[in-house]
Design an enzyme around this catalytic site. Structure first.
Site, mmCIF file in Angstrom:
data_model
loop_
_atom_site.group_PDB
_atom_site.id
_atom_site.type_symbol
_atom_site.label_atom_id
_atom_site.label_comp_id
_atom_site.label_asym_id
_atom_site.label_seq_id
_atom_site.Cartn_x
_atom_site.Cartn_y
_atom_site.Cartn_z
ATOM 1 N N SER A 136 3.677 2.371 8.710
ATOM 2 C CA SER A 136 3.638 1.558 7.773
ATOM 3 C C SER A 136 4.728 1.122 6.972
ATOM 4 C CB SER A 136 2.373 1.795 6.482
ATOM 5 O OG SER A 136 1.184 1.751 7.024
ATOM 6 N N HIS B 19 0.803 -1.223 0.029
ATOM 7 C CA HIS B 19 -0.006 -0.001 -0.081
ATOM 8 C C HIS B 19 1.009 1.223 -0.062
ATOM 9 C CE1 HIS B 19 -0.035 0.168 4.563
ATOM 10 N NE2 HIS B 19 0.025 1.266 4.394
ATOM 11 N N ASP C 285 0.808 -7.695 2.071
ATOM 12 C CA ASP C 285 1.239 -6.319 2.013
ATOM 13 C C ASP C 285 2.549 -5.918 1.952
ATOM 14 O OD1 ASP C 285 0.723 -3.401 1.581
ATOM 15 O OD2 ASP C 285 -0.471 -3.271 3.552
#
Lengths: 726, 726
Positions: free
Chosen positions: A660, A91, A227
């Site tokens: 992240s 992402h 991810d």
């Protein structure tokens, strides 16, 4: 350790009968976003938690392994090979993947594997990899001129000193510099980062793998998302940062992380290095109380009313519904987060916990030398904060009036920017500098397709009605003056503003973006005039904000000094609240008991991909993945206990937005996962770390390795990372 | 044991990597709704599972402890004191609680505690406690006259023999008798039950406790419902069953259950005695396949379309929406159950598992003496079942046409009943006997407030359109004749039927209920005429059903003989499919892994009540309960491991609808819980017991004791049960 840190939370947990839901707090770790430089001081805790390396070696950001951890600006990433290979979240690379996609060759859908270096694709001119090369305390230089000043003057002195230091640092070409404020103005650090500008996309699984579950699974555990994605950083042949060029060569980092080939199991030590964005853990008890009692409930009420107003006005008009879909989604997301934060703070009894801690801290402080001065500052800060809330409601409404509309917001932005465009860039207000103009232009461009006059008027009517309902002394005079003081007048004003404006024409908005500032100010367009008349109120707010910020920057360090001293008296260290600087968290792979009689295991497996698969997005696992799962050929990545392939895992590592892509390391400092989300129960962790509920969600590098070996093979990348081919 | 029973399910479980989700199948127990008389044969299994009593003692329904377990007709209950005190579920006593409530004195809301015997209130004239006093095999008498016959004649012979036996048995006043068919016509048992008719409500917690979570939590675990209530059975002074009278005295049962004072823990032995309604576990593989491939999908499709039709026709008309709320809720519940059953059968791969088992059984049978005759019967049964499906779709639509409408259904019922009213009661069709008239009258009375002409016409139009879309040879001629064969004709017919009928008048419907049968048949009301013209088709179906039922009653025993023989060859016993007779299940207190990385603990606690509490029904825990939880004074009912009060618990006991209120016993035969629900994942258990997912949900008698001691005290009842006061 977590129990030691939060005695009251621990007591509460006990009261809530968590014997049924053990939090394994004894495993140590959990709360804390530590500055690497703090690690030597808490070395014993790291070792007790299971770390096998030398904690002191983690303290220097310019040495391995910490210099292998980089920032992408907003996301974290890590070097994983001597040839500049970088791993981060799917992402985080989404923009780059999208940029390289066409309807015929949709890389989001298909995934991407560069067959060789030449096939690696530019992640775009804006992509960056930032490698920290220096991290120095500069408190004295920053505060030299501020000391003795107060309020706005204090603020400006800090601002000027920061800008000067940054300019001086960035004179060294190829570097980006910034100043970070630790402990709310107590300490300042100058951060110097090598700015790599030629970033290329190397590997990405299909979105149906990298973002399996999408919004439905967002914040959720158990999770089954792969991810991750790979970039490679390139530099000029001279080894220096350079814009994209075919002739560039891979950057050779000074350090890179080794990807673990060991299994991950419940209870294992885990450590995370990354750039958490912002937390409020050391805010005062009164600020906690305000957030729970007023801040969040009022945001929830306001957002709910705005959603209702937009939905009622657009109901039955398909075009209007489409135009406002994104605005409504944004409001709903904000509403959901506010509700989650409120629920979480209430569940953790955050106000009572923080208040009890603060009371104990103040009681301790009372007997200390120099307490009087600190206490005076603390009381002054509290009085200022309390006073500042008087205008909160009006302020919040005004922010929505000029920020959540489309045409009125465009008019406001044009007027505000025109005011700054006259000044030298360094002297411009943040958000209205040259670097911000592209973003402003993009917003102006898309206004038309997000706009419908009846909906904007309905939204505005709702906001203005709420403004009118405020006590007279809270009114913003300019709002009353522009729109009128009763519903009929407001309706009439709005009809006129939107009937006669030319701002619904994109060309007109873009013309005003570059027109002479004086011409903008003198525009006779009714919305431009309205914005010009509202502008003084906004400037007054900006000034008040800076005034308050300056005073708090001056006063809060006294509160922090008290807190740090109190903790020290208990033999404990205090980490600074997160501020987008590199931090280290440590803890364990651990399960979660989200509610009575429910336990989430810390490792998810491919069985969950099959269970969730419906064939429709976001649960449309690719056939090749389903076949590989059915085949069960998991090779060296199989979990020795579960006898299957794991996907994601859960830890009690302390994270927040910005983490992240953060590297999750094992006891030997090897990469076992990439952080990519937190659980729903932890939305309130920006205020309070509750060891019962705060979890980080990470993709297991074994799943990454299995996908790269058996499902979407790229054996040469595995080899580059010195990983087994199978 | 369960693994032995389902080798393929076990293999599947292994293939699905259930190492991550151990089912503790080795703990033994789980599948099986055993006839008490079978227990001596499987005594070793009971002992291996942990039962400490004598399994042989459970075999006699007329001796303790089994004669303490009684039927309420639809629910199960148990005697728990020598003075006729009976415990069952709150939801089983709901009707009695409602009957004794007034708006001013709402016992559902407040709960009820009879201060003494005199204050105990009648549960109503229809309330029953049925105590089994005899359970005898009567196969020879039932089949004596049927043997040699086929089809309808076989059916009728069995029917006549059953009715004769029941009449003979019921000649003994105060008893209710019935014949139960085991193994699909293989064996028949005559059950004689003492029919206690003066049943009184003694104790019920408020609905917010007894039904905490209501529909939202229905089928869900973790659960937090105190689903229990107490009755007392009374008899005349002569000790014989009698209608309610003030002079009656408490019934003194021959046996009662002792309520356990020991804790319940994961892994503990558990045993359940109750009256499970109906299962299909021993149906043939082709019947499993039909259910999964056609039966359930077609029901899901039809119910969905009916809901859409009703909702579209009533949209915007508040009165119509209210009128059809209950019909729509019923359809949605049916739809939800059908989806759950389909999902579950697919999740468990029920068709493949059953088919593999049947194939192995037939292969084994092939070598046995007498196999030819059995195989011939099995093939004949399979051919009959296959052929019977030809008319399924038309039949299903016809059933909805005459059952899910209001006025047309009333007309049909009146005509069907008129046909029977001429006959002596014993010769009447089941469902249209004297005992059924009250139910039919109630349905006729409430038709008006559940009816709206445009909605009934829309629903009928949907059903008729589906009927018209069937191949011509599947049409029911009478439907075409009455309604027409194209949409225009149907619309016209419906307009006429509903414009001219007088059946929308309740008085007219009730007049026809008691009118001379010939007058009913000759009624000129257009809906009555339509029903009269449809009647022959319904009678034809009834006859075909009995014809098929008779043949299958004759043929299925051969299939069961094969299955029982095959299992015997493996050293295993076969329990008969559930048929509302008393059965025993045994197993363990056990957790559930509903999906990857999720584990539900087997014991819920009061912490969950607080977590779920919103203040609004169905999560409106009473203040007195919340205060008691906060106080934490759990006395002798505290769980020694969890250090708090448990609420409900989970076992792998084999249950189905009808088991509500069933006694859950520990290894010493003492009462530890009352069954009240199953989990969502187990909706398909009526077809297949999957040890991974099938769980029973029970209220913990410790929660019941705590409520009766500390929250809604009734110390005299605890004393009556010889339980500690605190």
């Amino acid at each position: 350790m977590t129990d030691k840190k939060n005695p009251i939370a621990a007591a509460l947990a006990a009261a809530l009968c968590l014997a049924a839901a053990p939090t394994h707090a004894d495993d140590a770790g959990g709360e804390g976003m530590w500055l690497p430089s703090q690690l030597p001081a808490i070395a014993d805790q790291l070792r007790a938690a299971g770390y096998k390396g030398d904690p002191a070696a983690l303290a220097d950001l310019t040495k391995p392994p910490m210099n292998a951890v980089v920032s992408l600006g907003g996301c974290t990433a890590s070097f994983v090979s001597p040839q500049g290979l970088v791993v981060t979240n799917h992402h985080c690379a989404r923009g780059a993947i999208q940029l390289n996609s066409t309807p015929e060759d949709n890389l989001l859908e298909k995934g991407f594997i560069a067959a060789d270096r030449a096939a690696e694709r530019s992640a775009g001119p804006g992509a960056r990899v930032l490698v920290t090369v220096a991290f120095d305390k500069v408190t004295d230089r920053i505060l030299a001129d501020a000391r003795g000043k107060t309020g706005r003057a204090y603020y400006d002195a800090v601002d000027v000193a920061e800008k000067a230091l940054v300019a001086e640092c960035e004179a060294d070409e190829g570097y980006r510099c910034s100043v970070a404020d630790m402990y709310y103005g107590t300490d300042f650090y100058l951060i110097k980062q090598l700015e790599l500008k030629d970033i290329r996309l190397v590997y990405a699984p299909p979105e149906a793998v990298g973002n399996y579950g999408d919004e439905i699974d967002n914040f959720m555990w158990p999770r089954h998302s792969g991810d991750f994605a790979f970039y490679r950083a390139y530099v000029g042949k001279d080894g220096k940062p350079a814009e994209f060029s075919k002739d560039n060569v891979p950057f050779e980092p000074q350090a890179w992380l080794e990807v673990s080939t060991d299994p991950v199991a419940e209870g294992d030590y885990a450590m995370l290095a990354g750039y958490p964005g912002r937390t409020y853990r050391h805010r005062m008890a009164m600020e906690f109380a305000h957030q729970v009692e007023i801040g969040l409930p009022s945001r929830i009420d306001l957002y709910g009313a705005m959603i209702d107003a937009i939905e009622a006005a657009s109901a039955g008009d398909k075009a209007a519904e489409v135009a406002y879909a994104s605005t409504v989604a944004g409001l709903k997301n904000g509403l959901k987060r506010a509700r989650g934060e409120l629920d979480g703070m209430q569940r953790s009894d955050a106000v009572a916990v923080r208040r009890a801690d603060e009371t104990a801290m103040l009681a301790w402080l009372d007997g200390q030398p120099g307490a009087d001065a600190l206490e005076a500052d603390i009381h002054a800060a509290q009085a200022l904060i309390a006073a500042s809330h008087a205008g909160d409601e009006a302020s919040q409404l005004f922010a929505q009036i000029r920020g959540r509309t489309e045409l009125l917001a465009a008019a406001y932005r044009l007027q505000r920017l025109a005011l700054e465009r006259g000044k030298p860039d360094a002297g411009r207000e943040r958000g209205y500098q040259e670097r911000d103009e592209a973003r402003i232009k993009a917003a102006l461009e898309q206004a038309t397709r997000r706009f419908d006059p009846k909906v904007e008027k309905a939204l505005l009517a709702e906001l203005l009605e709420r403004h009118r309902a405020l006590p007279a002394d809270q009114h913003i005079a300019e709002i009353d003056a522009v729109f009128g003081t009763d519903a009929a007048a407001v309706a009439k004003t709005m009809d006129r503003l939107y009937a006669d404006t030319a701002l619904d024409d994109e060309a007109e908005r873009l013309r005003l973006l570059v027109a002479e500032p004086t011409a903008v100010k003198a525009s006779t367009d009714p919305l431009m005039q309205a914005a010009a008349r509202l502008l003084p109120a906004a400037l007054r707010e900006e000034d008040a904000d800076k005034q308050l910020a300056g005073e708090l920057l001056r006063l809060r360090p006294s509160y922090m000094e008290g807190l740090i001293g109190y903790r020290e008296s208990q033999g404990r260290a205090v980490y600074p609240d997160a501020n987008s600087t590199l931090r280290i968290a440590f803890g364990n792979v651990i399960d979660l008991h989200p509610r009575d009689a429910v336990r989430y295991a810390p490792l998810s497996t491919v069985a969950g991909i099959v269970e969730k698969h419906t064939g429709e997005a976001p649960f449309d696992a690719p056939d090749v993945l389903l076949e590989a799962i059915a085949k069960g050929d998991f090779g060296s990545t199989i979990d020795p206990v579960l006898k299957t392939q794991t996907v994601d895992f859960l830890t009690n590592l302390d994270t927040t937005g910005g983490n992240s892509g953060s590297a999750v390391l094992d006891a030997n400092g090897r990469l076992i996962g990439l952080h990519f989300d937190s659980n729903w129960e932890a939305v309130s962790a920006s205020w309070m770390f509750d060891p019962r509920y705060k979890r980080g969600i990470h993709v297991d590098t074994r799943y990454m390795r299995w996908l790269m070996s058996k499902v979407y093979p790229a054996p040469w990348l595995l080899e580059e990372m010195r990983l087994p081919a199978e």
